[in-house]
Design a protein around this motif. Structure first.
Motif, PDB file in Angstrom:
ATOM      1  N   VAL A  67      45.449 -24.407 -31.318  1.00 20.89           N
ATOM      2  CA  VAL A  67      45.603 -23.032 -30.836  1.00 20.89           C
ATOM      3  C   VAL A  67      44.212 -22.500 -30.556  1.00 20.89           C
ATOM      4  O   VAL A  67      43.334 -22.571 -31.417  1.00 20.89           O
ATOM      5  N   SER A  68      44.000 -21.974 -29.367  1.00 23.13           N
ATOM      6  CA  SER A  68      42.668 -21.491 -29.015  1.00 23.13           C
ATOM      7  C   SER A  68      42.368 -20.166 -29.709  1.00 23.13           C
ATOM      8  O   SER A  68      43.267 -19.356 -29.947  1.00 23.13           O
ATOM      9  N   ASP A  69      41.097 -19.967 -30.017  1.00 26.90           N
ATOM     10  CA  ASP A  69      40.673 -18.694 -30.601  1.00 26.90           C
ATOM     11  C   ASP A  69      40.976 -17.551 -29.639  1.00 26.90           C
ATOM     12  O   ASP A  69      41.308 -16.450 -30.070  1.00 26.90           O
ATOM     13  N   ASP A  70      40.871 -17.819 -28.335  1.00 27.44           N
ATOM     14  CA  ASP A  70      41.165 -16.778 -27.338  1.00 27.44           C
ATOM     15  C   ASP A  70      42.617 -16.333 -27.420  1.00 27.44           C
ATOM     16  O   ASP A  70      42.923 -15.150 -27.248  1.00 27.44           O
ATOM     17  N   ALA A  71      43.529 -17.267 -27.670  1.00 30.73           N
ATOM     18  CA  ALA A  71      44.947 -16.916 -27.788  1.00 30.73           C
ATOM     19  C   ALA A  71      45.176 -16.032 -29.003  1.00 30.73           C
ATOM     20  O   ALA A  71      45.936 -15.057 -28.945  1.00 30.73           O
ATOM     21  N   VAL A  72      44.513 -16.364 -30.110  1.00 31.08           N
ATOM     22  CA  VAL A  72      44.645 -15.551 -31.321  1.00 31.08           C
ATOM     23  C   VAL A  72      44.033 -14.172 -31.083  1.00 31.08           C
ATOM     24  O   VAL A  72      44.620 -13.147 -31.431  1.00 31.08           O
ATOM     25  N   ARG A  73      42.861 -14.131 -30.454  1.00 29.94           N
ATOM     26  CA  ARG A  73      42.212 -12.855 -30.153  1.00 29.94           C
ATOM     27  C   ARG A  73      43.118 -11.974 -29.276  1.00 29.94           C
ATOM     28  O   ARG A  73      43.277 -10.782 -29.533  1.00 29.94           O
ATOM     29  N   ALA A  74      43.742 -12.567 -28.269  1.00 27.42           N
ATOM     30  CA  ALA A  74      44.631 -11.818 -27.373  1.00 27.42           C
ATOM     31  C   ALA A  74      45.846 -11.276 -28.131  1.00 27.42           C
ATOM     32  O   ALA A  74      46.259 -10.136 -27.905  1.00 27.42           O
ATOM     33  N   ALA A  75      46.395 -12.071 -29.042  1.00 26.57           N
ATOM     34  CA  ALA A  75      47.552 -11.624 -29.816  1.00 26.57           C
ATOM     35  C   ALA A  75      47.172 -10.477 -30.747  1.00 26.57           C
ATOM     36  O   ALA A  75      47.919  -9.500 -30.883  1.00 26.57           O
ATOM     37  N   VAL A  76      46.005 -10.591 -31.380  1.00 25.79           N
ATOM     38  CA  VAL A  76      45.534  -9.522 -32.270  1.00 25.79           C
ATOM     39  C   VAL A  76      45.275  -8.247 -31.458  1.00 25.79           C
ATOM     40  O   VAL A  76      45.640  -7.145 -31.877  1.00 25.79           O
ATOM     41  N   ASP A  77      44.669  -8.396 -30.283  1.00 23.48           N
ATOM     42  CA  ASP A  77      44.440  -7.246 -29.395  1.00 23.48           C
ATOM     43  C   ASP A  77      45.764  -6.592 -29.014  1.00 23.48           C
ATOM     44  O   ASP A  77      45.889  -5.366 -28.998  1.00 23.48           O
TER      45      ASP A  77
END
Length: 75
Positions: free
Chosen positions: A52-62
Motif C-alpha cells: 500500500v503506497s504512503d500516498d494512498a494512506v495520505r489521501a485516505a487520511v486527508d
C-alpha cells in the motif's frame, strides 16, 4: 504473500468519531486488512496483504479530514 504493517502519525483527531473516520477511510484502500488507530498518540497502524503506497494512506487520511504528518516506516 505475507502481511505488511506500516505505522503513521496523524494529527487533528480529538475523539472516537475521528478514530472511526480515519479507520473507515483507510480500510477502503485495496489490500488493507486491518487499521489500528490510537487516539492518544495519533498513531495509525495499517496492515495489508499487498503493498500500500504512503500516498494512498495520505489521501485516505486527508479524505477523513485529518493530516498525516509522518509515517511509512515499518516498526
Amino acid at each position: 504473500m505475507s502481511e505488511q504493517t506500516r505505522s503513521y502519525t496523524v494529527t487533528g483527531m480529538t475523539c472516537e468519531h475521528c478514530v472511526a473516520s480515519v479507520t473507515e477511510e483507510v480500510s477502503e484502500i485495496p489490500g488493507v486488512t486491518a487499521v489500528d488507530v490510537d487516539l492518544a498518540s495519533g498513531a495509525v497502524r495499517v496492515t495489508s496483504d499487498a503493498p500500500v503506497s504512503d500516498d494512498a494512506v495520505r489521501a485516505a487520511v486527508d479524505e477523513a479530514g485529518y493530516e498525516l504528518v509522518e509515517g511509512g516506516a515499518t516498526p
